[in-house]
Structures are given as structure tokens and as C-alpha cells.
Design an enzyme around this catalytic site. Structure first.
Site, PDB file in Angstrom:
ATOM      1  CG  ASP A 112      -9.037  -2.955  -4.044  1.00 29.19           C
ATOM      2  OD1 ASP A 112      -8.219  -2.502  -2.654  1.00 29.19           O
ATOM      3  OD2 ASP A 112      -9.544  -3.570  -3.907  1.00 29.19           O
TER       4      ASP A 112
ATOM      5  CE1 TYR B 266     -13.399  -6.743   2.008  1.00 33.40           C
ATOM      6  CE2 TYR B 266     -12.251  -8.176   1.224  1.00 33.40           C
ATOM      7  CZ  TYR B 266     -11.919  -6.856   1.989  1.00 33.40           C
ATOM      8  OH  TYR B 266     -11.266  -6.739   2.587  1.00 33.40           O
TER       9      TYR B 266
ATOM     10  NE  ARG C 110     -10.354   7.570  -2.989  1.00 34.20           N
ATOM     11  CZ  ARG C 110     -11.696   7.861  -3.578  1.00 34.20           C
ATOM     12  NH1 ARG C 110     -12.093   8.351  -4.456  1.00 34.20           N
ATOM     13  NH2 ARG C 110     -12.563   7.118  -3.059  1.00 34.20           N
TER      14      ARG C 110
ATOM     15  NE  ARG D 129      -7.283   6.087   2.452  1.00 36.38           N
ATOM     16  CZ  ARG D 129      -8.236   4.673   3.481  1.00 36.38           C
ATOM     17  NH1 ARG D 129      -8.739   6.002   3.160  1.00 36.38           N
ATOM     18  NH2 ARG D 129      -7.534   3.716   2.997  1.00 36.38           N
TER      19      ARG D 129
ATOM     20  NE  ARG E 264      -4.032  -1.930   0.285  1.00 37.82           N
ATOM     21  CZ  ARG E 264      -5.368  -0.959   1.131  1.00 37.82           C
ATOM     22  NH1 ARG E 264      -5.275  -0.074   1.454  1.00 37.82           N
ATOM     23  NH2 ARG E 264      -6.289  -1.982   1.294  1.00 37.82           N
TER      24      ARG E 264
HETATM   25  O1  CP3 Z   1       0.141   0.519  -3.103  1.00 36.38           O
HETATM   26  C1  CP3 Z   1      -0.444  -0.650  -3.272  1.00 36.38           C
HETATM   27  O2  CP3 Z   1      -0.369  -1.494  -2.606  1.00 36.38           O
HETATM   28  C2  CP3 Z   1      -1.262  -0.491  -4.618  1.00 36.38           C
HETATM   29  C3  CP3 Z   1      -3.143  -0.701  -4.107  1.00 36.38           C
HETATM   30  C4  CP3 Z   1      -3.675  -1.500  -3.961  1.00 36.38           C
HETATM   31  C5  CP3 Z   1      -4.119  -1.021  -2.739  1.00 36.38           C
HETATM   32  N1  CP3 Z   1      -5.200  -2.348  -2.906  1.00 36.38           N
HETATM   33  C6  CP3 Z   1      -5.170   0.300  -3.489  1.00 36.38           C
HETATM   34  C7  CP3 Z   1      -6.220   1.054  -2.143  1.00 36.38           C
HETATM   35  C8  CP3 Z   1      -3.575  -2.423  -3.430  1.00 36.38           C
HETATM   36  C9  CP3 Z   1      -2.457  -3.940  -3.635  1.00 36.38           C
HETATM   37  C10 CP3 Z   1      -4.418  -3.226  -2.619  1.00 36.38           C
HETATM   38  C11 CP3 Z   1      -4.930  -4.448  -2.678  1.00 36.38           C
HETATM   39  C12 CP3 Z   1      -6.636  -4.698  -0.886  1.00 36.38           C
HETATM   40  N2  CP3 Z   1      -7.169  -4.016  -1.501  1.00 36.38           N
HETATM   41  C13 CP3 Z   1      -6.024  -6.432  -0.731  1.00 36.38           C
HETATM   42  C14 CP3 Z   1      -5.133  -6.464  -0.093  1.00 36.38           C
HETATM   43  C15 CP3 Z   1      -4.386  -6.090   1.004  1.00 36.38           C
HETATM   44  C16 CP3 Z   1      -4.797  -5.874   2.128  1.00 36.38           C
HETATM   45  O3  CP3 Z   1      -5.067  -4.640   2.944  1.00 36.38           O
HETATM   46  O4  CP3 Z   1      -4.880  -6.445   3.179  1.00 36.38           O
HETATM   47  C17 CP3 Z   1      -7.345  -5.799   0.376  1.00 36.38           C
HETATM   48  C18 CP3 Z   1      -8.143  -6.846   1.399  1.00 36.38           C
HETATM   49  C19 CP3 Z   1      -8.744  -4.805  -0.507  1.00 36.38           C
HETATM   50  C20 CP3 Z   1      -9.537  -3.971  -0.635  1.00 36.38           C
HETATM   51  C21 CP3 Z   1      -9.812  -3.458  -0.002  1.00 36.38           C
HETATM   52  N3  CP3 Z   1      -9.353  -1.885  -1.330  1.00 36.38           N
HETATM   53  C22 CP3 Z   1     -10.352  -2.541   0.974  1.00 36.38           C
HETATM   54  C23 CP3 Z   1     -10.914  -2.960   1.657  1.00 36.38           C
HETATM   55  C24 CP3 Z   1     -10.714  -0.957   0.777  1.00 36.38           C
HETATM   56  C25 CP3 Z   1     -11.192   0.163   2.087  1.00 36.38           C
HETATM   57  C26 CP3 Z   1     -10.356  -0.172   2.508  1.00 36.38           C
HETATM   58  C27 CP3 Z   1      -9.333   0.753   3.112  1.00 36.38           C
HETATM   59  O5  CP3 Z   1      -7.918   1.032   3.130  1.00 36.38           O
HETATM   60  O6  CP3 Z   1      -9.923   2.409   2.712  1.00 36.38           O
HETATM   61  C28 CP3 Z   1      -9.891  -0.661  -0.430  1.00 36.38           C
HETATM   62  C29 CP3 Z   1      -9.469   0.742  -0.824  1.00 36.38           C
HETATM   63  C30 CP3 Z   1      -8.453   0.762  -0.994  1.00 36.38           C
HETATM   64  N4  CP3 Z   1      -7.740   0.149  -1.662  1.00 36.38           N
HETATM   65  C31 CP3 Z   1      -7.575   1.637  -1.266  1.00 36.38           C
HETATM   66  C32 CP3 Z   1      -6.344   2.486  -1.478  1.00 36.38           C
HETATM   67  C33 CP3 Z   1      -6.113   3.227  -1.913  1.00 36.38           C
HETATM   68  C34 CP3 Z   1      -8.171   3.526  -0.414  1.00 36.38           C
HETATM   69  C35 CP3 Z   1      -9.554   3.992  -0.854  1.00 36.38           C
HETATM   70  C36 CP3 Z   1      -9.421   5.417  -1.560  1.00 36.38           C
HETATM   71  O7  CP3 Z   1      -8.220   5.761  -1.314  1.00 36.38           O
HETATM   72  O8  CP3 Z   1     -10.615   6.425  -1.148  1.00 36.38           O
END
Ligand code: CP3
Length: 346
Positions: A79, A154, A42, A33, A29
Site C-alpha cells: 500500500d 493522508y 486477508r 476484495r 488494484r
Molecule cells: O492490486 C494492486 O493494485 C496492488 C495493491 C495496492 C493497494 N493499494 C492495496 C489495497 C495499491 C497499488 C494501492 C495504492 C493505494 N493505496 C492508493 C493509490 C491508488 C488509488 O486507489 O488511488 C491509495 C490512495 C491507497 C490508500 C488506501 N489503501 C486507501 C484509501 C484504502 C482504503 C480504501 C479501500 O479500498 O479499502 C486502502 C486499503 C487497501 N489497499 C486495500 C487494498 C487491497 C483494501 C483493504 C482491505 O483489503 O481491507
């Protein structure tokens, strides 16, 4: 397609069996943010999925952490839930609430549009190609997907849960339903990873964030076997493909995961004892991890000490420095710079 990597990508070299000290470093990640430039992109995109499907903005966001920090790898900005979306399910990201999906039932599995997945994810593959073009030669580009079990949790619940009870209950009541869903996710995910490798990703990572909730049987059926199937399918299309598996919370089952899935490296969450990783895992595969992301939030001497302990234990073998899970939004940017500098110092 044969993989013929240009020399000098440290992270790829470690996956190929070399030891690098200081080790290559990237952070799960790492785009997100905690970076003001991410929040700006974003906001410009509107919705989170629009950001994932806009190659210009997604490529920009992928490269942002590379411009700020001396990291060895960029990870594609996307994602894990673009797969259910490409399969024809409704997926929404509501600000402050996490992802929302329409929960899938047994009668809906047959309608999942596996053969259209890659076509629908073309914008993401376009991002991969753009990033590879702009990324310095010596930096690795990592693509990824979610593991079938984690994506299924999910799809079945319709949102994130703390214990994945809806998916575990579905597996207990109707294993044929879960098996059919997982089978389709294996096919869609393998095709998607092959697409990413062909578009220019050097390495792919499979995120199984919720593997840790499974019992012994479930772990074999819903985590080990589907992951091994994806690895085999990807390597059939792309011989020599480099693959990292991150199955969070599986503890002592990491040995079986390393031995039976065929991955080149296993990700370690922060609970994995370093001695266990060094003696039981590193002889078999490369390892990646495992700083607690909250130590990075706290910073200071505690961070330095934890980094040194990890390096002391693991940098003598095949090792990629990373966090034990994703970076959190509260992370001070200066702590990330401090972390990378400390690792580089060796
Ligand atoms: O920088 C990186 O690592 C690349 C991008 C990336 C994102 N999600 C961006 C993201 C990667 C590799 C993921 C993987 C992901 N997404 C996982 C597996 C890794 C982990 O964290 O367990 C999972 C379970 C998800 C599903 C997911 N996506 C959730 C549960 C959420 C909401 C929680 C949160 O952090 O907000 C997301 C949204 C998400 N994916 C964001 C980002 C940057 C935040 C959303 C936003 O900017 O509004």
C-alpha cells in the site's frame, strides 16, 4: 545497477518506445476484495498491514490475478501508506473505514526516520524478489509508491477526505511545513523505489491519486517538482529505470506532467478525452488507461463498446490498457475475464 531487461516483456517494451497491438494490459488494484482468494488470504493475515508485511501471503496475493486472467503484469501487493508507517508514524487500517493515521504537525517532521525507511520495508522488498522468481518470464512486475502529495494528504488529515481540505489548508497556511514534509517523502520514496527495482521489479508506478485538487502553483510545487525529483533520483541509482506516473484528475495539465517529470508513461483517468491523449500525449510518452471502473462493474455491451473505442483511439501508438482508477470490490469476476479477452482479440 544497470537495467538490462530480458526481451519479450510487452509492457516494458512499450515503455521503451515500442508499439504493441493488441496492447499489454493490467488493472490498477487487480489484487483485492473482488477476488474470493484475496479475501481468504486477508482473513488469514489478520490486519491489512500484516498482509503487506508477510512476504509469503503478499506474494501469493500479488500472483492471484495472474493465475485467473491473462494479464501482462503483476503489481506488487502493498500500500502507499507503508511509507508513513516506515517513517515512524502510526498507521491503522480499520475494516470498512479506510486508513487512520495520527495527523502530523509541523514540529514532528524533523523526527521522520527517512534513513530507516528501506530497512523497515525489507519484508516488502522480499515480496518483490519472491514474486519475480515465481512470475512467468514474459510477465512484467510493477512496483509502486504513492506520490509525495497524495501520501502527505493522508499524513496531514489522518484519514482519507473527499477534497483534501486539511492538506490544502496546511499548504496555504504553512507552506514551509508542507515543503519539509514533501522533501522527506521524496527521499524516502525514491530510496524505496530503488530498493524495489534492485529486488526485481521491472517497472515502478507513482500513484498521485489526489493531484487533481491542486491549483496551478500547488500543482507545480507539490506534484510536478517532487515527482520529477523522484524520477531523477531513481534514475541516478538505476539508469534507464522505467517509470509510470499516474496523476489522477489533472486534465489538461497532463501535457506538462508528461513533458516535465521524465516519466516514460502517463496514466489517464477515465475523464481524459481519447483524442487529446492520442494527439497531445502519445507523441511524447506512452499512455495507460482509461476505462471507467464502473463500466467494468456494469459489463455487457456498454463495456465492449467502451473497450473498442479506447483501442481504436490509442492502440495505434504506445499504449498500455488499464482502468482509469482502481478496480472496485463490487466488480464481477466474469467481467474482468471478458475485458481481457476483448483486448487480446485486438
Ligand atoms: O492490486 C494492486 O493494485 C496492488 C495493491 C495496492 C493497494 N493499494 C492495496 C489495497 C495499491 C497499488 C494501492 C495504492 C493505494 N493505496 C492508493 C493509490 C491508488 C488509488 O486507489 O488511488 C491509495 C490512495 C491507497 C490508500 C488506501 N489503501 C486507501 C484509501 C484504502 C482504503 C480504501 C479501500 O479500498 O479499502 C486502502 C486499503 C487497501 N489497499 C486495500 C487494498 C487491497 C483494501 C483493504 C482491505 O483489503 O481491507
Amino acid at each position: 545497477m544497470f537495467v538490462n531487461h530480458p526481451p519479450g516483456r510487452a509492457l516494458v517494451d512499450v515503455l521503451a518506445g515500442e508499439v504493441r497491438n493488441p496492447p499489454p494490459v493490467w488493472l490498477m488494484r487487480q489484487a483485492g476484495r473482488y477476488l474470493p482468494e484475496y479475501r481468504k488470504a486477508r482473513a488469514e493475515a489478520g490486519s491489512f498491514l500484516d498482509l503487506c508485511y508477510r512476504p509469503d501471503l503478499a506474494a501469493e496475493v500479488t500472483l492471484q490475478p495472474i493465475r485467473r486472467f491473462d494479464l501482462d503484469a503483476a503489481i506488487l501487493f502493498s500500500d502507499i501508506l507503508v511509507i508513513p508507517h516506515a517513517l515512524g508514524r502510526s498507521v491503522r487500517f480499520l475494516v470498512g473505514e479506510g486508513p487512520q493515521l495520527d495527523p502530523i504537525g509541523p514540529e514532528e517532521v524533523a523526527a521522520l526516520e527517512v534513513e530507516r525507511t528501506v530497512e523497515r520495508l525489507q519484508p516488502v522488498l522480499e515480496t518483490v524478489a519472491r514474486v519475480r522468481e515465481q512470475l512467468p518470464q514474459e510477465k512484467t512486475l510493477i512496483g509502486f509508491c504513492g506520490a509525495p502529495w497524495t501520501v502527505a494528504t493522508y499524513m496531514i488529515a489522518g484519514h482519507g477526505t473527499t477534497d483534501q481540505a486539511p492538506a490544502r489548508l496546511a499548504a496555504a497556511r504553512d507552506p514551509d511545513f508542507v515543503a519539509a514534509l514533501i522533501e522527506r517523502l521524496v527521499d524516502a520514496s525514491a530510496a524505496y523505489l530503488v530498493g524495489q527495482l534492485e529486488a526485481g521489479a521491472d517497472v515502478v508506478q507513482i500513484f498521485d491519486s489526489w493531484a487533481g485538487v491542486l491549483d496551478e502553483d500547488g500543482f507545480r510545487r507539490w506534484c510536478l517538482e517532487p515527482t520529477a525529483a523522484i524520477v531523477a533520483k531513481v534514475r541516478t541509482a538505476v539508469p534507464g529505470a522505467r517509470i509510470i506516473g499516474f496523476a489522477k484528475g489533472i486534465g489538461l495539465r497532463l501535457g506538462a506532467y508528461a513533458a516535465e517529470t521524465g516519466v516514460d508513461a502517463v496514466g489517464l483517468d477515465w475523464t481524459v478525452p481519447l483524442d487529446y491523449a492520442r494527439t497531445e500525449l502519445q507523441p511524447k510518452v506512452a499512455v495507460q488507461g482509461n476505462l471507467d471502473p464502473l463500466l467494468l462493474v456494469a459489463g455487457g455491451d456498454g463495456l465492449d463498446r467502451a473497450v473498442d473505442r479506447i483501442l481504436e483511439a490509442l492502440a495505434g501508438g504506445r499504449f498500455i490498457f488499464n482502468l482509469g482508477h482502481g478496480i472496485v470490490p463490487e466488480t464481477p469476476i466474469e467481467n474482468v475475464a471478458r475485458l481481457v479477452a476483448r483486448i487480446r482479440k485486438g
